[in-house]
Design an enzyme around this catalytic site. Sequence first.
Site, PDB file in Angstrom:
ATOM      1  N   TYR A  99      -1.706  -0.933   9.947  1.00 49.49           N
ATOM      2  CA  TYR A  99      -1.814  -1.138   8.687  1.00 49.49           C
ATOM      3  C   TYR A  99      -0.466  -0.393   8.143  1.00 49.49           C
ATOM      4  CZ  TYR A  99      -4.004  -0.559   4.019  1.00 49.49           C
ATOM      5  OH  TYR A  99      -4.046  -1.262   2.539  1.00 49.49           O
ATOM      6  N   SER A 109       0.933  -1.232  -0.096  1.00 49.46           N
ATOM      7  CA  SER A 109       0.087   0.204   0.119  1.00 49.46           C
ATOM      8  C   SER A 109       0.706   0.662   0.190  1.00 49.46           C
ATOM      9  CB  SER A 109      -0.692   0.240   0.801  1.00 49.46           C
ATOM     10  OG  SER A 109      -1.562   1.313   1.958  1.00 49.46           O
TER      11      SER A 109
HETATM   12  N1  LIG Z   1      -8.433  -0.489  -2.173  1.00 44.41           N
HETATM   13  C1  LIG Z   1      -7.544   0.744  -1.982  1.00 44.41           C
HETATM   14  O1  LIG Z   1      -7.638   1.447  -1.916  1.00 44.41           O
HETATM   15  C2  LIG Z   1      -5.986  -0.202  -1.833  1.00 44.41           C
HETATM   16  C3  LIG Z   1      -5.096   0.316  -1.939  1.00 44.41           C
HETATM   17  C4  LIG Z   1      -3.990   0.262  -1.084  1.00 44.41           C
HETATM   18  C5  LIG Z   1      -3.390  -0.545  -0.928  1.00 44.41           C
HETATM   19  N2  LIG Z   1      -4.087  -2.342  -1.323  1.00 44.41           N
HETATM   20  C6  LIG Z   1      -4.614  -3.794  -0.618  1.00 44.41           C
HETATM   21  O2  LIG Z   1      -4.831  -4.113  -1.366  1.00 44.41           O
HETATM   22  C7  LIG Z   1      -5.824  -5.387  -1.045  1.00 44.41           C
HETATM   23  C8  LIG Z   1      -6.835  -5.350  -1.580  1.00 44.41           C
HETATM   24  O3  LIG Z   1      -7.245  -4.319  -1.033  1.00 44.41           O
HETATM   25  P1  LIG Z   1      -9.394  -4.742  -2.000  1.00 44.41           P
HETATM   26  O4  LIG Z   1      -9.501  -2.674  -1.577  1.00 44.41           O
HETATM   27  O5  LIG Z   1      -9.095  -5.179  -2.965  1.00 44.41           O
HETATM   28  O6  LIG Z   1     -10.038  -4.981  -1.205  1.00 44.41           O
HETATM   29  P2  LIG Z   1     -11.589  -5.628  -1.040  1.00 44.41           P
HETATM   30  O7  LIG Z   1     -12.416  -5.145  -1.728  1.00 44.41           O
HETATM   31  O8  LIG Z   1     -11.975  -5.044   1.188  1.00 44.41           O
HETATM   32  O9  LIG Z   1     -11.016  -7.244  -0.541  1.00 44.41           O
HETATM   33  C9  LIG Z   1     -10.372  -7.437   0.489  1.00 44.41           C
HETATM   34  C10 LIG Z   1     -10.606  -9.312   0.235  1.00 44.41           C
HETATM   35  O10 LIG Z   1      -9.528  -9.728   1.203  1.00 44.41           O
HETATM   36  C11 LIG Z   1     -10.539 -10.734   1.496  1.00 44.41           C
HETATM   37  N3  LIG Z   1      -9.750 -10.796   2.882  1.00 44.41           N
HETATM   38  C12 LIG Z   1     -10.152 -10.641   4.041  1.00 44.41           C
HETATM   39  N4  LIG Z   1      -9.405 -10.742   4.707  1.00 44.41           N
HETATM   40  C13 LIG Z   1      -9.615 -11.832   4.600  1.00 44.41           C
HETATM   41  C14 LIG Z   1      -9.167 -13.344   5.430  1.00 44.41           C
HETATM   42  N5  LIG Z   1      -8.388 -13.206   6.494  1.00 44.41           N
HETATM   43  N6  LIG Z   1      -8.249 -14.228   4.943  1.00 44.41           N
HETATM   44  C15 LIG Z   1      -9.313 -14.428   3.478  1.00 44.41           C
HETATM   45  N7  LIG Z   1      -9.653 -13.074   3.064  1.00 44.41           N
HETATM   46  C16 LIG Z   1      -9.810 -12.207   3.702  1.00 44.41           C
HETATM   47  C17 LIG Z   1     -12.117 -10.574   1.634  1.00 44.41           C
HETATM   48  O11 LIG Z   1     -12.695 -10.995   1.561  1.00 44.41           O
HETATM   49  P3  LIG Z   1     -14.582 -10.724   2.478  1.00 44.41           P
HETATM   50  O12 LIG Z   1     -15.577 -10.316   1.226  1.00 44.41           O
HETATM   51  O13 LIG Z   1     -14.568 -12.077   2.738  1.00 44.41           O
HETATM   52  O14 LIG Z   1     -14.120 -10.289   3.889  1.00 44.41           O
HETATM   53  C18 LIG Z   1     -11.989  -9.341   0.180  1.00 44.41           C
HETATM   54  O15 LIG Z   1     -12.287 -10.469  -0.294  1.00 44.41           O
HETATM   55  C19 LIG Z   1      -5.610  -5.302   0.567  1.00 44.41           C
HETATM   56  O16 LIG Z   1      -4.499  -5.938   0.418  1.00 44.41           O
HETATM   57  C20 LIG Z   1      -5.668  -3.724   0.309  1.00 44.41           C
HETATM   58  O17 LIG Z   1      -4.621  -3.157   2.074  1.00 44.41           O
HETATM   59  C21 LIG Z   1      -6.349  -1.564  -1.354  1.00 44.41           C
END
Ligand SMILES: NC(=O)c1ccc[n+]([C@@H]2O[C@H](COP(=O)([O-])OP(=O)(O)OC[C@H]3O[C@@H](n4cnc5c(N)ncnc54)[C@H](OP(=O)(O)O)[C@@H]3O)[C@@H](O)[C@H]2O)c1
Length: 273
Positions: A168, A155
Amino acid sequence: MSVSYETQQMRDHNTLLSGKRVFVTTATQGLGQAIAVLFAQQGAHVVIGGRKPDKLKKALSQLQAIDPHSEGYLVDFTKGKEVEAVCNTLLEKQDGVDILVNVVGVNNQKVSHTYTDDEMYSMFESNFFNAFRAARSFIPAMLERGKGVIVNISSLHAIETMPNYFMYASTKGAMNAGTRAMALDYADKGIRVNAICPGLILSDFVVGYMDTLTDEYEKNAYRDMLYKMQPMKPGVSQDIAEAALFLASDLSSYITGQTLVVDGGASIKAHGV
Ligand SMILES: NC(=O)c1ccc[n+]([C@@H]2O[C@H](COP(=O)([O-])OP(=O)(O)OC[C@H]3O[C@@H](n4cnc5c(N)ncnc54)[C@H](OP(=O)(O)O)[C@@H]3O)[C@@H](O)[C@H]2O)c1
């Protein structure tokens, strides 16, 4: 001495991952799902993780429409034993993977001194330790093949952050430092390890959060903030999937230990201008 370009390889940019075995640690929504879909479209055999049966089934059926051999495993990334069990199954069934994409990352916003031990450990388990456990499981087979790729989704908060992001930012900082250290261990053995630092991405989580805001003023302020955070428009999941494809494929075969910032220019702005 002269340099010849005659042998420069021509690539088919539509099949960059043809025949590659990939594990995307979670792909039931958001960035993980976009990565899994793009990788399957590029010819990879994709295995995804997810902790909710219904969501996993739905995401898997979308993947299977691209490649019927795609697979999904129920796994909770707060639980090391479950992560190791899935990795062991993949080792037994298909000798591991060529490409591991660590996606799981959760946030719990609080002022620094209020995190409990349980909250600290839980976030490090899902955001860092279990990504490492997955890598640790697959690396011996990668070493035997003399080839492998690990892409860690980190991130922008690993580099610059905001109030209430202590835990985080810490887990993502560990991921960036771990990426560099791990890359050095295997740089001469054919395994590349890189990270992506997304800025604000309009993923399911971000869009879902906006939908929960019922107060129109609050909603507009949030939307305004989303659009002003970076000089370019807010990113979408495919922006990260394409960066992951670059790092996972041979297009980046001379790149290791890097953290690729994909943030629409957010990190180059001074004083929020
Ligand atoms: N979106 C952004 O702006 C952003 C920015 C910087 C970094 N990131 C990073 O990108 C990655 C993905 O983020 P995203 O935005 O796609 O988030 P998201 O839409 O919230 O998706 C997160 C995913 O992780 C799964 N998950 C969470 N905890 C879990 C666990 N204990 N075991 C298995 N699966 C789990 C969730 O499944 P459930 O549906 O079961 O909860 C969901 O499918 C993360 O590492 C995040 O820190 C995102």
